[in-house]
Design an enzyme around this catalytic site. Structure first.
Site, PDB file in Angstrom:
ATOM      1  N   THR A  85       0.822  -1.213   0.000  1.00 40.79           N
ATOM      2  CA  THR A  85       0.000   0.000   0.000  1.00 40.79           C
ATOM      3  C   THR A  85       0.855   1.261   0.000  1.00 40.79           C
ATOM      4  O   THR A  85       0.667   2.159  -0.823  1.00 40.79           O
ATOM      5  CB  THR A  85      -0.910   0.002   1.255  1.00 40.79           C
ATOM      6  N   CYS A 116      -0.028   7.253   9.501  1.00 37.94           N
ATOM      7  CA  CYS A 116      -1.019   8.110   8.822  1.00 37.94           C
ATOM      8  C   CYS A 116      -1.778   8.965   9.835  1.00 37.94           C
ATOM      9  O   CYS A 116      -1.984  10.169   9.620  1.00 37.94           O
ATOM     10  CB  CYS A 116      -1.978   7.245   8.021  1.00 37.94           C
ATOM     11  N   ARG A 163     -10.459   3.454  10.098  1.00 36.24           N
ATOM     12  CA  ARG A 163     -10.932   2.515   9.068  1.00 36.24           C
ATOM     13  C   ARG A 163     -10.518   1.115   9.536  1.00 36.24           C
ATOM     14  O   ARG A 163      -9.469   0.937  10.163  1.00 36.24           O
ATOM     15  CB  ARG A 163     -10.353   2.878   7.687  1.00 36.24           C
ATOM     16  N   HIS A 174      -9.644   7.481   7.719  1.00 36.77           N
ATOM     17  CA  HIS A 174      -9.864   7.658   9.159  1.00 36.77           C
ATOM     18  C   HIS A 174     -10.545   9.012   9.376  1.00 36.77           C
ATOM     19  O   HIS A 174     -10.387   9.924   8.561  1.00 36.77           O
ATOM     20  CB  HIS A 174      -8.544   7.732   9.934  1.00 36.77           C
TER      21      HIS A 174
HETATM   22  P1  NAD Z   1       1.308  -3.755   3.085  1.00 35.31           P
HETATM   23  O1  NAD Z   1       1.060  -5.063   3.728  1.00 35.31           O
HETATM   24  O2  NAD Z   1       0.281  -3.181   2.180  1.00 35.31           O
HETATM   25  O3  NAD Z   1       2.667  -3.828   2.243  1.00 35.31           O
HETATM   26  C1  NAD Z   1       3.833  -4.398   2.740  1.00 35.31           C
HETATM   27  C2  NAD Z   1       4.651  -4.982   1.597  1.00 35.31           C
HETATM   28  O4  NAD Z   1       5.839  -5.562   2.125  1.00 35.31           O
HETATM   29  C3  NAD Z   1       3.925  -6.094   0.822  1.00 35.31           C
HETATM   30  O5  NAD Z   1       4.134  -5.893  -0.551  1.00 35.31           O
HETATM   31  C4  NAD Z   1       4.608  -7.383   1.306  1.00 35.31           C
HETATM   32  O6  NAD Z   1       4.617  -8.370   0.306  1.00 35.31           O
HETATM   33  C5  NAD Z   1       6.006  -6.876   1.584  1.00 35.31           C
HETATM   34  N1  NAD Z   1       6.731  -7.692   2.554  1.00 35.31           N
HETATM   35  C6  NAD Z   1       6.220  -8.476   3.548  1.00 35.31           C
HETATM   36  N2  NAD Z   1       7.232  -9.046   4.236  1.00 35.31           N
HETATM   37  C7  NAD Z   1       8.383  -8.639   3.652  1.00 35.31           C
HETATM   38  C8  NAD Z   1       9.745  -8.916   3.897  1.00 35.31           C
HETATM   39  N3  NAD Z   1      10.137  -9.709   4.897  1.00 35.31           N
HETATM   40  N4  NAD Z   1      10.661  -8.316   3.101  1.00 35.31           N
HETATM   41  C9  NAD Z   1      10.302  -7.483   2.086  1.00 35.31           C
HETATM   42  N5  NAD Z   1       9.010  -7.202   1.811  1.00 35.31           N
HETATM   43  C10 NAD Z   1       8.073  -7.776   2.583  1.00 35.31           C
HETATM   44  O7  NAD Z   1       1.680  -2.749   4.245  1.00 35.31           O
HETATM   45  P2  NAD Z   1       1.471  -1.180   4.265  1.00 35.31           P
HETATM   46  O8  NAD Z   1       0.065  -0.888   4.645  1.00 35.31           O
HETATM   47  O9  NAD Z   1       2.027  -0.583   3.023  1.00 35.31           O
HETATM   48  O10 NAD Z   1       2.354  -0.773   5.523  1.00 35.31           O
HETATM   49  C11 NAD Z   1       3.761  -0.610   5.424  1.00 35.31           C
HETATM   50  C12 NAD Z   1       4.228   0.269   6.567  1.00 35.31           C
HETATM   51  O11 NAD Z   1       3.598   1.551   6.442  1.00 35.31           O
HETATM   52  C13 NAD Z   1       3.872  -0.240   7.962  1.00 35.31           C
HETATM   53  O12 NAD Z   1       4.867   0.176   8.864  1.00 35.31           O
HETATM   54  C14 NAD Z   1       2.581   0.491   8.281  1.00 35.31           C
HETATM   55  O13 NAD Z   1       2.340   0.621   9.657  1.00 35.31           O
HETATM   56  C15 NAD Z   1       2.874   1.844   7.638  1.00 35.31           C
HETATM   57  N6  NAD Z   1       1.688   2.614   7.269  1.00 35.31           N
HETATM   58  C16 NAD Z   1       0.597   1.998   6.736  1.00 35.31           C
HETATM   59  C17 NAD Z   1      -0.508   2.769   6.425  1.00 35.31           C
HETATM   60  C18 NAD Z   1      -1.769   2.152   5.899  1.00 35.31           C
HETATM   61  O14 NAD Z   1      -2.840   2.629   6.245  1.00 35.31           O
HETATM   62  N7  NAD Z   1      -1.703   1.140   5.071  1.00 35.31           N
HETATM   63  C19 NAD Z   1      -0.486   4.149   6.620  1.00 35.31           C
HETATM   64  C20 NAD Z   1       0.673   4.760   7.090  1.00 35.31           C
HETATM   65  C21 NAD Z   1       1.759   3.970   7.430  1.00 35.31           C
END
Ligand code: NAD
Length: 338
Positions: free
Chosen positions: A12, A141, A169, A220
């Site tokens: 994401t 976020c 959310r 959110h």
């Molecule tokens: P996500 O699950 O959508 O994406 C994570 C990606 O990392 C996936 O493509 C997965 O295949 C990959 N991955 C998993 N294990 C791995 C590994 N060992 N090595 C390399 N790649 C690996 O997660 P996200 O929502 O993008 O969240 C990523 C970070 O951003 C987290 O720290 C989260 O807290 C933060 N974040 C998320 C949001 C949100 O609402 N989605 C908002 C702000 C911050």
């Protein structure tokens, strides 16, 4: 010379940061890692983002599916100046040593603890703290949303204390394992971690938070009460936010009644992926009674941290000493504020 950037974790956040990096004239996207040949891996390839695998044994599945792999994460690290770690919360911690050994700077996301990086980042509030840093963390976020409106308010008017309820959310739109379909779930660990997380950037601010998880995927919503240091008019508060990049006023009178309308608006604005990177504040939902300010804001969780990652790269790589100039450059490249 352009700064060479890699993305570890193309989900994401990672896929959005990758596109944002590719849109900068002072950065070059060297590659992104994927663990499986998913539709996102195909998308990365179609967008022209070189694909790397997190681990060598994952490469065979990509090649079987006809996807070209440029190498492993270690190979990617040998070709970049800075890596944006956008792996799931808690995974970035495992990679820190690898980044350090490779001599590569790293940005972690809000799912990691503040202590992992030592610098928690928001471009408007503390750009200089990340100047030349080896590690930094772009806060979550929700924290980004809270800091975007509270920091300028505190700077210009002054805040005594804040109490906020985060209506969360349940999951991201593409996530099939979200919250309960027909239930509102209060966070029972109180006060929630959001307040202390804001304090990693504004340590002086008194803030407490509660949270409720809801069966929606879009955004959110924050319901915020702030005790101000002086009697203030609503107009003064709106003036503060009108001058802040990445805070955008919306209005119920103009038909923006809820988060669904904001997401629709973002699509009408032709924003990539329908993202809304600004924090949306309802101008007709701002009230001041004496010294107490009440307001609502909505946070597009999938995208508000994206421009912050770009500014964080600029600060860590010492590309632009002036925070506002970096913010303006990033916003122009991503169509923010238009
Ligand atoms: P996500 O699950 O959508 O994406 C994570 C990606 O990392 C996936 O493509 C997965 O295949 C990959 N991955 C998993 N294990 C791995 C590994 N060992 N090595 C390399 N790649 C690996 O997660 P996200 O929502 O993008 O969240 C990523 C970070 O951003 C987290 O720290 C989260 O807290 C933060 N974040 C998320 C949001 C949100 O609402 N989605 C908002 C702000 C911050």
């Amino acid at each position: 010379m352009k700064v060479r950037v890699g993305i570890n974790g193309y989900g994401t956040i990672g896929k959005r940061v990758a596109c944002a990096v590719a849109a900068q004239d002072d950065m070059e996207l060297i590659g992104v890692t994927k663990t499986r040949p998913s539709y996102e891996a195909r998308l990365a390839s179609a967008e022209g983002h070189p694909l790397y695998v997190a681990q060598q044994e994952q490469a065979a599945a990509f090649e079987k599916d006809g996807l070209k792999v440029e190498g492993t994460l270690e190979d990617l690290l040998s070709r970049v100046d800075i890596i944006v770690d956008a792996t799931p919360g808690g995974v970035g911690e495992i990679y820190k040593d690898l980044y350090e050994k490779a001599g590569v700077k790293a940005i972690f996301q809000g799912g990691e603890e503040h202590g992992l990086a030592g610098v928690s980042f928001n471009a408007y509030a503390n750009y200089k703290e990340a100047w030349g840093a080896k590690f930094a963390r772009v806060v979550s976020c929700n924290t980004t949303g809270l800091v975007r409106t509270l920091f300028p308010l505190d700077k210009i008017i002054g805040i005594e204390k804040v109490s906020a309820t985060i209506v969360r959310r349940g999951a991201d739109p593409g996530d099939s394992k979200g919250s309960a379909l027909n239930s509102l779930e209060p966070s029972l660990k109180l006060p929630t971690h959001h307040g202390p997380d804001v304090q990693t950037i504004m340590p002086w601010i008194g803030i407490t938070t509660m949270a409720v998880k809801t069966p929606t995927t879009l955004m959110h919503m924050h319901c915020i009460i702030a005790d101000l240091k002086k009697e203030t008019k609503e107009r003064d508060v709106l003036d503060v936010w009108n001058n802040v990049p990445r805070v955008r006023m919306v209005s119920g009178k103009h038909g923006i009644r809820g988060t669904a309308n904001i997401m629709d608006y973002a699509k009408d604005l032709n924003r990539k992926r329908g993202d809304f990177m600004e924090i949306a504040v309802w101008q007709d939902g701002v009230r001041v009674v004496g010294n107490t300010l009440y307001y609502y804001q909505a946070v597009h969780q999938e995208s508000d941290v994206v421009p912050e990652n770009i500014d964080c790269i600029r600060a860590m790589m010492k590309l632009e000493p002036d925070a506002m100039r970096s913010i303006q450059k990033t916003d122009k490249s991503l169509g923010i504020g238009k």
